[in-house]
Design a protein around this motif. Structure first.
Motif, PDB file in Angstrom:
ATOM      1  N   ASP A  23      40.686  48.976 -73.501  1.00  0.00           N
ATOM      2  CA  ASP A  23      39.195  48.552 -73.907  1.00  0.00           C
ATOM      3  C   ASP A  23      38.221  49.673 -73.724  1.00  0.00           C
ATOM      4  OD1 ASP A  23      40.167  46.193 -74.280  1.00  0.00           O
ATOM      5  OD2 ASP A  23      39.680  45.444 -72.534  1.00  0.00           O
ATOM      6  N   LEU A  24      38.634  51.139 -73.612  1.00  0.00           N
ATOM      7  CA  LEU A  24      37.835  52.021 -73.180  1.00  0.00           C
ATOM      8  C   LEU A  24      36.740  52.289 -74.131  1.00  0.00           C
ATOM      9  CD1 LEU A  24      40.312  54.740 -71.767  1.00  0.00           C
ATOM     10  CD2 LEU A  24      38.772  53.349 -70.644  1.00  0.00           C
ATOM     11  N   TYR A  26      34.750  50.004 -75.433  1.00  0.00           N
ATOM     12  CA  TYR A  26      33.755  48.924 -75.096  1.00  0.00           C
ATOM     13  C   TYR A  26      32.950  49.502 -73.848  1.00  0.00           C
ATOM     14  CZ  TYR A  26      36.594  46.365 -78.197  1.00  0.00           C
ATOM     15  OH  TYR A  26      37.339  45.860 -79.075  1.00  0.00           O
ATOM     16  N   ALA A  27      31.784  48.875 -73.921  1.00  0.00           N
ATOM     17  CA  ALA A  27      30.611  48.969 -72.656  1.00  0.00           C
ATOM     18  C   ALA A  27      31.228  48.506 -71.410  1.00  0.00           C
ATOM     19  CB  ALA A  27      29.340  48.498 -73.106  1.00  0.00           C
ATOM     20  N   VAL A  28      32.202  47.617 -71.325  1.00  0.00           N
ATOM     21  CA  VAL A  28      32.552  47.082 -69.953  1.00  0.00           C
ATOM     22  C   VAL A  28      34.113  47.162 -70.278  1.00  0.00           C
ATOM     23  CG1 VAL A  28      32.864  44.959 -68.622  1.00  0.00           C
ATOM     24  CG2 VAL A  28      30.649  45.468 -69.658  1.00  0.00           C
ATOM     25  N   ASN A  29      34.766  48.062 -69.167  1.00  0.00           N
ATOM     26  CA  ASN A  29      36.210  48.364 -69.507  1.00  0.00           C
ATOM     27  C   ASN A  29      36.763  48.187 -68.131  1.00  0.00           C
ATOM     28  OD1 ASN A  29      35.598  50.842 -68.640  1.00  0.00           O
ATOM     29  ND2 ASN A  29      35.039  51.402 -70.488  1.00  0.00           N
ATOM     30  N   THR A  30      36.169  48.069 -67.070  1.00  0.00           N
ATOM     31  CA  THR A  30      36.518  48.258 -65.743  1.00  0.00           C
ATOM     32  C   THR A  30      36.044  47.168 -65.003  1.00  0.00           C
ATOM     33  OG1 THR A  30      36.360  50.805 -66.176  1.00  0.00           O
ATOM     34  CG2 THR A  30      36.669  49.817 -63.915  1.00  0.00           C
ATOM     35  N   ASP A  50      31.721  50.148 -66.726  1.00  0.00           N
ATOM     36  CA  ASP A  50      32.244  51.013 -67.824  1.00  0.00           C
ATOM     37  C   ASP A  50      32.757  52.283 -66.981  1.00  0.00           C
ATOM     38  OD1 ASP A  50      33.036  52.937 -69.648  1.00  0.00           O
ATOM     39  OD2 ASP A  50      30.996  52.975 -70.608  1.00  0.00           O
ATOM     40  N   ARG A  52      33.213  55.217 -67.547  1.00  0.00           N
ATOM     41  CA  ARG A  52      32.083  56.336 -67.450  1.00  0.00           C
ATOM     42  C   ARG A  52      30.960  56.307 -66.671  1.00  0.00           C
ATOM     43  NH1 ARG A  52      34.273  55.684 -72.966  1.00  0.00           N
ATOM     44  NH2 ARG A  52      33.203  53.510 -73.123  1.00  0.00           N
ATOM     45  N   GLN A  53      30.394  55.096 -66.470  1.00  0.00           N
ATOM     46  CA  GLN A  53      29.364  54.669 -65.512  1.00  0.00           C
ATOM     47  C   GLN A  53      29.913  55.193 -64.166  1.00  0.00           C
ATOM     48  OE1 GLN A  53      27.991  50.863 -65.146  1.00  0.00           O
ATOM     49  NE2 GLN A  53      26.429  51.407 -63.911  1.00  0.00           N
TER      50      GLN A  53
END
Length: 136
Positions: A23-24, A26-30, A50, A52-53
């Motif tokens: 799901d990387l 997408y904005a929510v993946n973690t 995310d 990345r965040q």
């Protein structure tokens, strides 16, 4: 899932990360599992964020440790906007604040603690090592 713990006198913050690699895009993946013990209060929660965040947050934590400037914040983009933030002062202290709630918002915890800058180094390094695979 490895736990990353910041522990000071009367305060504990623990992070556990579950990254959904499919799901990387997408904005929510973690899912960030958080446990806070502050004084006589404690809470555990899961934040949808995310990776990345998280990586940007880690870089900000490392910068805070190195320079005692700036801030670092993790916040859910959707849902209950749970967050955890760190901010330094010029005397070598770090303030951590946050808001956590359960999945129905029946229980909430706002927390605030101040600790010495030296407590931040290992926490930031552990998180950085854990997320080094995802440096995008």
């Amino acid at each position: 899932m490895a736990e990353h713990i910041l522990e000071t006198d009367g305060f504990t913050l623990s992070f556990g990360l579950s990254v959904f690699e499919t799901d990387l895009q997408y904005a929510v993946n973690t899912i960030l599992s958080v446990l806070v013990k502050s004084g006589g209060f404690s809470a555990s929660a899961k934040l949808d964020i995310d990776i990345r965040q998280v990586i940007a947050f880690i870089k900000d934590l490392q910068s805070i440790y190195d320079t005692l400037e700036g801030s670092a914040k993790l916040e859910e983009p959707y849902g209950f906007q749970q967050y955890i933030s760190f901010a330094p002062d010029k005397t070598g202290h770090i303030t951590v604040k946050g808001y956590l709630c359960d999945g129905r918002k029946e229980h909430e915890l706002y927390f605030h603690n101040v600790f010495d800058q030296t407590c931040l180094k290992d926490f930031a390094e552990e998180l950085s090592f854990c997320c080094s695979t995802y440096n995008m």
